[in-house]
Design an enzyme around this catalytic site. Sequence first.
Site, mmCIF file in Angstrom:
data_model
loop_
_atom_site.group_PDB
_atom_site.id
_atom_site.type_symbol
_atom_site.label_atom_id
_atom_site.label_comp_id
_atom_site.label_asym_id
_atom_site.label_seq_id
_atom_site.Cartn_x
_atom_site.Cartn_y
_atom_site.Cartn_z
ATOM 1 N N CYS A 55 -63.476 11.490 -66.279
ATOM 2 C CA CYS A 55 -64.643 11.925 -65.814
ATOM 3 C C CYS A 55 -64.498 10.726 -64.213
ATOM 4 O O CYS A 55 -64.052 10.099 -63.645
ATOM 5 C CB CYS A 55 -66.422 11.498 -66.318
ATOM 6 S SG CYS A 55 -66.736 12.161 -67.088
ATOM 7 N N ASN A 77 -50.621 9.960 -65.273
ATOM 8 C CA ASN A 77 -50.653 10.270 -65.901
ATOM 9 C C ASN A 77 -50.764 8.530 -65.988
ATOM 10 O O ASN A 77 -49.314 8.207 -66.673
ATOM 11 C CB ASN A 77 -49.329 11.199 -66.620
ATOM 12 C CG ASN A 77 -49.693 11.137 -68.793
ATOM 13 O OD1 ASN A 77 -50.818 10.107 -69.330
ATOM 14 N ND2 ASN A 77 -50.028 12.161 -69.056
ATOM 15 N N ASP A 78 -51.416 8.637 -67.330
ATOM 16 C CA ASP A 78 -51.531 6.725 -67.104
ATOM 17 C C ASP A 78 -50.255 5.822 -68.775
ATOM 18 O O ASP A 78 -49.839 5.166 -68.794
ATOM 19 C CB ASP A 78 -52.812 6.622 -67.621
ATOM 20 C CG ASP A 78 -53.517 5.312 -67.007
ATOM 21 O OD1 ASP A 78 -53.231 5.463 -65.707
ATOM 22 O OD2 ASP A 78 -54.606 6.521 -66.919
ATOM 23 N N ASN A 153 -53.210 22.397 -71.883
ATOM 24 C CA ASN A 153 -53.150 22.568 -73.804
ATOM 25 C C ASN A 153 -54.890 22.600 -73.313
ATOM 26 O O ASN A 153 -55.252 22.070 -72.707
ATOM 27 C CB ASN A 153 -53.191 20.943 -73.950
ATOM 28 C CG ASN A 153 -51.711 20.829 -73.951
ATOM 29 O OD1 ASN A 153 -50.471 22.378 -74.291
ATOM 30 N ND2 ASN A 153 -51.031 19.903 -73.847
ATOM 31 N N HIS A 166 -58.812 20.001 -67.894
ATOM 32 C CA HIS A 166 -57.638 19.778 -66.805
ATOM 33 C C HIS A 166 -56.217 20.027 -67.004
ATOM 34 O O HIS A 166 -56.211 21.014 -68.834
ATOM 35 C CB HIS A 166 -58.286 18.029 -67.140
ATOM 36 C CG HIS A 166 -57.311 17.609 -68.316
ATOM 37 N ND1 HIS A 166 -57.608 18.186 -69.437
ATOM 38 C CD2 HIS A 166 -55.618 17.124 -69.310
ATOM 39 C CE1 HIS A 166 -57.379 17.135 -71.153
ATOM 40 N NE2 HIS A 166 -55.797 16.576 -70.236
ATOM 41 N N GLN A 168 -51.481 19.191 -66.597
ATOM 42 C CA GLN A 168 -50.795 18.389 -66.607
ATOM 43 C C GLN A 168 -49.636 19.144 -65.647
ATOM 44 O O GLN A 168 -49.422 20.103 -65.772
ATOM 45 C CB GLN A 168 -50.323 17.998 -67.601
ATOM 46 C CG GLN A 168 -50.961 17.239 -68.614
ATOM 47 C CD GLN A 168 -50.789 16.084 -69.788
ATOM 48 O OE1 GLN A 168 -49.663 15.279 -69.448
ATOM 49 N NE2 GLN A 168 -51.555 16.413 -71.267
ATOM 50 N N GLU A 182 -34.354 31.044 -69.038
ATOM 51 C CA GLU A 182 -35.317 32.296 -68.466
ATOM 52 C C GLU A 182 -33.966 31.946 -66.765
ATOM 53 O O GLU A 182 -33.913 33.080 -66.422
ATOM 54 C CB GLU A 182 -36.572 31.892 -67.390
ATOM 55 C CG GLU A 182 -37.526 31.618 -69.444
ATOM 56 C CD GLU A 182 -39.039 31.936 -68.353
ATOM 57 O OE1 GLU A 182 -39.101 32.039 -68.148
ATOM 58 O OE2 GLU A 182 -39.898 31.723 -69.769
ATOM 59 N N HIS A 281 -44.018 29.245 -64.739
ATOM 60 C CA HIS A 281 -42.175 29.171 -64.783
ATOM 61 C C HIS A 281 -41.996 30.020 -63.050
ATOM 62 O O HIS A 281 -42.847 30.973 -62.846
ATOM 63 C CB HIS A 281 -42.297 30.569 -65.971
ATOM 64 C CG HIS A 281 -41.992 29.092 -67.253
ATOM 65 N ND1 HIS A 281 -41.560 29.949 -67.902
ATOM 66 C CD2 HIS A 281 -41.582 28.158 -67.248
ATOM 67 C CE1 HIS A 281 -41.445 29.071 -68.711
ATOM 68 N NE2 HIS A 281 -41.903 27.926 -68.461
HETATM 69 O O1 LIG Z 1 -50.581 14.427 -73.156
HETATM 70 P P1 LIG Z 1 -51.656 13.986 -73.956
HETATM 71 O O2 LIG Z 1 -51.932 15.583 -73.813
HETATM 72 O O3 LIG Z 1 -52.075 13.408 -74.585
HETATM 73 O O4 LIG Z 1 -50.520 15.270 -75.077
HETATM 74 C C1 LIG Z 1 -50.745 16.587 -75.830
HETATM 75 O O5 LIG Z 1 -49.831 17.021 -74.667
HETATM 76 C C2 LIG Z 1 -48.535 17.053 -74.230
HETATM 77 C C3 LIG Z 1 -47.580 17.438 -73.651
HETATM 78 O O6 LIG Z 1 -47.382 19.076 -74.034
HETATM 79 C C4 LIG Z 1 -47.251 16.285 -76.444
HETATM 80 O O7 LIG Z 1 -46.335 16.138 -75.533
HETATM 81 C C5 LIG Z 1 -48.659 16.125 -76.694
HETATM 82 O O8 LIG Z 1 -47.880 16.153 -78.398
HETATM 83 C C6 LIG Z 1 -49.360 16.761 -77.380
HETATM 84 O O9 LIG Z 1 -50.376 16.215 -77.790
#
Ligand SMILES: O=P(O)(O)O[C@H]1O[C@H](CO)[C@@H](O)[C@H](O)[C@H]1O
Lengths: 351, 351
Positions: A55, A77-78, A153, A166, A168, A182, A281
Amino acid sequence: MALLPLPEHQHIRYNPLRDDWVLVSAHRMKRPWQGQVEKPVQEDVPRHDPSNPLCPGATRANGKVNPEYESTFVFDNDFPALEPDAPEPDVGDHPLFRSASAQGVCKVMCFHPWSDMTLPLMALPEIRAVIDKWAELAVELGATYPWVQVFENKGAMMGCSNPHPHCQVWASNFLPNEARLEDRTQREHLRAHGQPMLLEYGRLEAQRKERLVVENTDWLVVVPYWAVWPFQTLLLPRRHVTRLQDLSADERESLASIMKSLLTKYDNLFEISFPYSMGWHGAPTGPYLGEDCGHWLLHAHYYPPLLRSASVRKFMVGYEMLAQAQRDLTPEQAAQRLRSLPEEHYRTRAQ
Amino acid sequence: MALLPLPEHQHIRYNPLRDDWVLVSAHRMKRPWQGQVEKPVQEDVPRHDPSNPLCPGATRANGKVNPEYESTFVFDNDFPALEPDAPEPDVGDHPLFRSASAQGVCKVMCFHPWSDMTLPLMALPEIRAVIDKWAELAVELGATYPWVQVFENKGAMMGCSNPHPHCQVWASNFLPNEARLEDRTQREHLRAHGQPMLLEYGRLEAQRKERLVVENTDWLVVVPYWAVWPFQTLLLPRRHVTRLQDLSADERESLASIMKSLLTKYDNLFEISFPYSMGWHGAPTGPYLGEDCGHWLLHAHYYPPLLRSASVRKFMVGYEMLAQAQRDLTPEQAAQRLRSLPEEHYRTRAQ
Ligand SMILES: O=P(O)(O)O[C@H]1O[C@H](CO)[C@@H](O)[C@H](O)[C@H]1O
Ligand SMILES: O=P(O)(O)O[C@H]1O[C@H](CO)[C@@H](O)[C@H](O)[C@H]1O
């Protein structure tokens, strides 16, 4: 032997992008389900939670305080799986024990300052800001790294540990498996057929229409002929674009629009915030920027886990892990269901 | 550049059996987990439930009544993904739209008459009966079908919809993806190195010991160097056996014993009935019975989903689906944990 229409009987289909097959057993949807039922998707996320590290204004695990951001916000990413300075491993002493270096960067990108927001509910200019930021990161990280994986995700079912909207971005000094695969299949297709595989595929799907979910001037979304997940889709540009950063301003506008349509349909399917993993991709970067990558077409894969309802997912387990992916409805059936859903979001409709 | 010991830093490892790579980021176990927590594994299964279609004397979906079986019991899956008489599909009119016929048989095999029984709790002669039945089905179905996939989905987390101890056997008229892949890599390894890949690999692991979980005169279990799932294991015979049906009586005895040891350790890890998908891979059958399959070594893969505890699993999602599998502890760490667990089951110890 009579040739029967595909949907009725089990058969296997070839995936030219992964060079593998999927077993299609449409009649399996008829079996009763007595297995695991998923927890309801969380729909009552508070808009702002000062203890949520994504947030605006919140303090993260490393003690840093987020700015009061108003659009997208990117940070490292921490708990990164890839770090830029990882030392070279011992490369192994035998062909059956081979390892190699893995260096890279893991970034997190918030889409919006509100935790109760999702892409399909965002306004088009807000989605456009996400797309521009993706392209920016693709340029920045792609300057040196050969692969920049943008992925989202969405939903606890997909391992997402934070409801704030969000994605990544993980950049690596190696081409990951899916990228290598690919790259090979698209290269071989161009050599054999004289056209980039996915450009040819998109043109054919635009004509055939039976697997189309939604389309506009620059983009189309299909349930691919070889889809594995029940409602898996493939988002394709109509023009021969190889990387996110090469999209024109118009194509970014129309991308925002088609993403909003697709994700609205997804949410409308079971009237929940639809879980999935998605990712982009495109042609590799870094050292590959100077090479001919004309066999590539930029595309996004959407892999949603749900099968029957908001609470019954497809399990890719035993047979799928040990032998081959198997699906319980045809891609044409899935496309037809998605196509027929309204483009207005169930949450705004209800108001 | 200094060569540092593997466990400390992220690196990638090569899987020679699947010709792909895994990202090993051991330090990721340190991150806090705020994501999905699994439901507790069901431990109070009633021994007999007349409404459970897998129980002795129960009536199944098709109206058939199960015998009062006392050991294993095999029947045709009432909702099969593969049927023997599926007609030939239209093979497709374009290289990007290719399909082929899928014919086969899906069987269900109960391990024991009691629903509250699991393999590690079964007596050795009872496990031996399961192994003999596997071999029998491999002969029967393998007489015509090129691939007979024996697999077990254990636990609701692995899509298993019935707690009664059972596995499945799906035979197909095609070689599934994983079979094709392992056939190619093992064939290439034999050609290049003059030894069957997994026979060579097993011998080396028996010497190196750091990834060994348990061994006996005929078998060994390792967390493979390239394992993807946190506690994934590979079960290998020491002799060059290519198919289940070729196991000697002694090897079947010792297989029952090593399966019991491995599965007891699995259950002891988090003191629950440990979920996994497992399956056997051996040389193809049917038309391949007359061919030289010396590049094959029979083996079983165990793929358990749990990572941190009975309720926190590894999600193979975004990066894993779009780019490459990633693991959060090293195979050596996993092997060490499993190796150090007692071989007496926590449920019998507690008595
Ligand atoms: O990075 P996050 O969101 O904590 O973690 C999630 O995404 C990652 C990348 O796909 C995976 O390796 C983890 O298993 C999943 O829980
Ligand atoms: O056949 P079952 O146990 O009903 O179903 C389970 O195993 C199958 C084979 O791995 C999978 O296709 C299903 O998704 C899973 O739920």
